[in-house]
Design an enzyme around this catalytic site. Structure first.
Site, PDB file in Angstrom:
ATOM      1  N   ASN A   1       5.474   2.416  -6.225  1.00 15.66           N
ATOM      2  CA  ASN A   1       5.810   2.254  -7.629  1.00 15.66           C
ATOM      3  C   ASN A   1       4.849   2.985  -8.564  1.00 15.66           C
ATOM      4  O   ASN A   1       5.253   3.495  -9.613  1.00 15.66           O
ATOM      5  CB  ASN A   1       5.828   0.757  -7.973  1.00 15.66           C
ATOM      6  CG  ASN A   1       7.005   0.395  -8.846  1.00 15.66           C
ATOM      7  OD1 ASN A   1       7.848   1.229  -9.131  1.00 15.66           O
ATOM      8  ND2 ASN A   1       7.066  -0.853  -9.271  1.00 15.66           N
TER       9      ASN A   1
ATOM     10  N   ARG B   1      12.757  -3.193  -8.219  1.00 10.48           N
ATOM     11  CA  ARG B   1      11.360  -2.833  -8.467  1.00 10.48           C
ATOM     12  C   ARG B   1      11.150  -2.536  -9.949  1.00 10.48           C
ATOM     13  O   ARG B   1      12.015  -1.950 -10.608  1.00 10.48           O
ATOM     14  CB  ARG B   1      10.949  -1.604  -7.633  1.00 10.48           C
ATOM     15  CG  ARG B   1      11.097  -1.776  -6.134  1.00 10.48           C
ATOM     16  CD  ARG B   1      10.136  -2.818  -5.580  1.00 10.48           C
ATOM     17  NE  ARG B   1       8.743  -2.463  -5.813  1.00 10.48           N
ATOM     18  CZ  ARG B   1       8.038  -1.679  -4.989  1.00 10.48           C
ATOM     19  NH1 ARG B   1       8.600  -1.146  -3.907  1.00 10.48           N
ATOM     20  NH2 ARG B   1       6.771  -1.429  -5.253  1.00 10.48           N
TER      21      ARG B   1
ATOM     22  N   PRO C   1       0.825  -1.211   0.000  1.00 13.93           N
ATOM     23  CA  PRO C   1       0.000   0.000   0.000  1.00 13.93           C
ATOM     24  C   PRO C   1       0.863   1.267   0.000  1.00 13.93           C
ATOM     25  O   PRO C   1       1.883   1.331   0.674  1.00 13.93           O
ATOM     26  CB  PRO C   1      -0.800  -0.123   1.303  1.00 13.93           C
ATOM     27  CG  PRO C   1      -0.788  -1.569   1.641  1.00 13.93           C
ATOM     28  CD  PRO C   1       0.524  -2.085   1.148  1.00 13.93           C
ATOM     29  N   GLU C   2       0.423   2.266  -0.766  1.00 11.99           N
ATOM     30  CA  GLU C   2       1.132   3.544  -0.783  1.00 11.99           C
ATOM     31  C   GLU C   2       0.503   4.482   0.242  1.00 11.99           C
ATOM     32  O   GLU C   2      -0.511   4.166   0.877  1.00 11.99           O
ATOM     33  CB  GLU C   2       1.116   4.120  -2.201  1.00 11.99           C
ATOM     34  CG  GLU C   2       1.749   3.152  -3.203  1.00 11.99           C
ATOM     35  CD  GLU C   2       2.118   3.767  -4.543  1.00 11.99           C
ATOM     36  OE1 GLU C   2       2.363   4.983  -4.597  1.00 11.99           O
ATOM     37  OE2 GLU C   2       2.187   3.013  -5.534  1.00 11.99           O
TER      38      GLU C   2
ATOM     39  N   LYS D   1       4.178   5.312   4.789  1.00 12.59           N
ATOM     40  CA  LYS D   1       3.581   3.987   4.836  1.00 12.59           C
ATOM     41  C   LYS D   1       3.467   3.452   6.261  1.00 12.59           C
ATOM     42  O   LYS D   1       3.255   2.251   6.465  1.00 12.59           O
ATOM     43  CB  LYS D   1       4.402   3.023   3.975  1.00 12.59           C
ATOM     44  CG  LYS D   1       4.469   3.450   2.503  1.00 12.59           C
ATOM     45  CD  LYS D   1       5.304   2.492   1.673  1.00 12.59           C
ATOM     46  CE  LYS D   1       5.374   2.963   0.223  1.00 12.59           C
ATOM     47  NZ  LYS D   1       6.144   2.042  -0.648  1.00 12.59           N
TER      48      LYS D   1
ATOM     49  N   ARG E   1      13.664   9.170  10.704  1.00 12.55           N
ATOM     50  CA  ARG E   1      14.288   8.457   9.588  1.00 12.55           C
ATOM     51  C   ARG E   1      13.491   8.605   8.295  1.00 12.55           C
ATOM     52  O   ARG E   1      13.944   8.133   7.248  1.00 12.55           O
ATOM     53  CB  ARG E   1      14.413   6.962   9.920  1.00 12.55           C
ATOM     54  CG  ARG E   1      15.280   6.667  11.132  1.00 12.55           C
ATOM     55  CD  ARG E   1      15.681   5.203  11.177  1.00 12.55           C
ATOM     56  NE  ARG E   1      14.535   4.310  11.333  1.00 12.55           N
ATOM     57  CZ  ARG E   1      14.083   3.872  12.501  1.00 12.55           C
ATOM     58  NH1 ARG E   1      14.660   4.276  13.629  1.00 12.55           N
ATOM     59  NH2 ARG E   1      13.061   3.040  12.558  1.00 12.55           N
TER      60      ARG E   1
END
Length: 265
Positions: free
Chosen positions: A162, A254, A2-3, A52, A121
């Site tokens: 992606n 990817r 999931p984005e 995310k 981060r």
């Protein structure tokens, strides 16, 4: 995986259904049992997302950190819920609704210092009001790394996957292999603004929409379970703009898609 918009929609849903009230928390699977016992009956103060990552902030300075990864899902049901089915890592039950979490990459209990350490981060999230795109620009403008890889680095920009990587680069005629330091500041500003708009639209509609109205020829918005796109998962198909075959390669493990004509190297 999931984005970002999916996590922000979940945060809004959980805030609406469980926020500002006591929540019953359990771990039918047992892998989160000790942590669930600490949280059980506490008030969920706030649910929010960063990229995310999903956070449930409870009274007492506790926070549940969830990263769905490739297989994690929340399933919602009205109260009373049926007995758990399968490997339910965490069950939350409020006054009217409950939800089961299955298969996450991470489901862990943090204090606020640990929350801050995780967020430190992460790069700016286009869906957060406190996001600073200059932080991402500082990383991008000094990097020899391809912009296609930088956009997928959650330490540079949080929440992009992606689909948005492929589509936003196409929409701005940027080849994914162009080094970050070769982008102009104006190009980055335009990319960031577009990401904000596209991801907000996804949060509102619950679906990814990336094709501009003038390029939309009445096709179904979703086909075969995936969104209509310019280049994402369209390798070998004609570009919607110039009819050149969409190219495909692999970047850092990817799949990468672009139009050789609309996105010249």
């Amino acid at each position: 995986m999931p984005e970002g918009p999916t996590l922000h929609r979940l945060a809004r849903l959980h805030q609406r259904r469980f926020g500002r009230a006591p929540v019953r928390v359990s771990s039918p699977q047992g892998r989160f049992a000790e942590e669930a016992a600490i949280l059980d009956g506490r008030v969920l103060l706030k649910a929010e997302a960063w990229g995310k990552h999903l956070w449930h902030h409870y009274e007492g300075g506790f926070a549940v950190h969830v990263h769905l990864g490739l297989y994690g899902t929340f399933t919602e049901a009205p109260v009373p819920m049926d007995p758990p089915v399968g490997q339910v890592r965490m069950r939350m039950v409020g006054a009217e609704f409950g939800t089961d979490l299955r298969g996450p990459t991470a489901c862990e209990l943090h204090d606020e210092l640990q929350v801050a350490a995780v967020e430190a981060r992460l790069g700016p999230d286009p869906l957060r009001k406190d996001a600073d795109p200059e932080k991402a620009w500082n990383r991008i403008s000094s990097s020899k790394t391809a912009i296609g890889a930088l956009l997928m680095d959650q330490a540079v920009v949080a929440g992009i996957g992606n689909v948005y990587r492929a589509e936003v680069l196409f929409r701005h005629s940027i080849h994914p292999e162009r080094p970050g330091r070769e982008l102009s500041h104006d190009e980055w500003d335009a990319v960031w603004a577009d990401l904000v708009d596209l991801m907000k639209l996804s949060v509102r509609r619950g679906q990814i929409h990336v094709v501009r109205p003038e390029d939309d020829h009445g096709e179904p918005p979703y086909a075969k379970g995936r969104p209509r796109t310019y280049v994402y998962r369209r390798a070998g198909e004609p570009c919607r703009i110039c009819k050149t075959a969409v190219a495909h390669s692999v970047m850092k493990g990817r799949n990468l898609f672009w139009c050789p004509t609309c996105q010249p190297s």
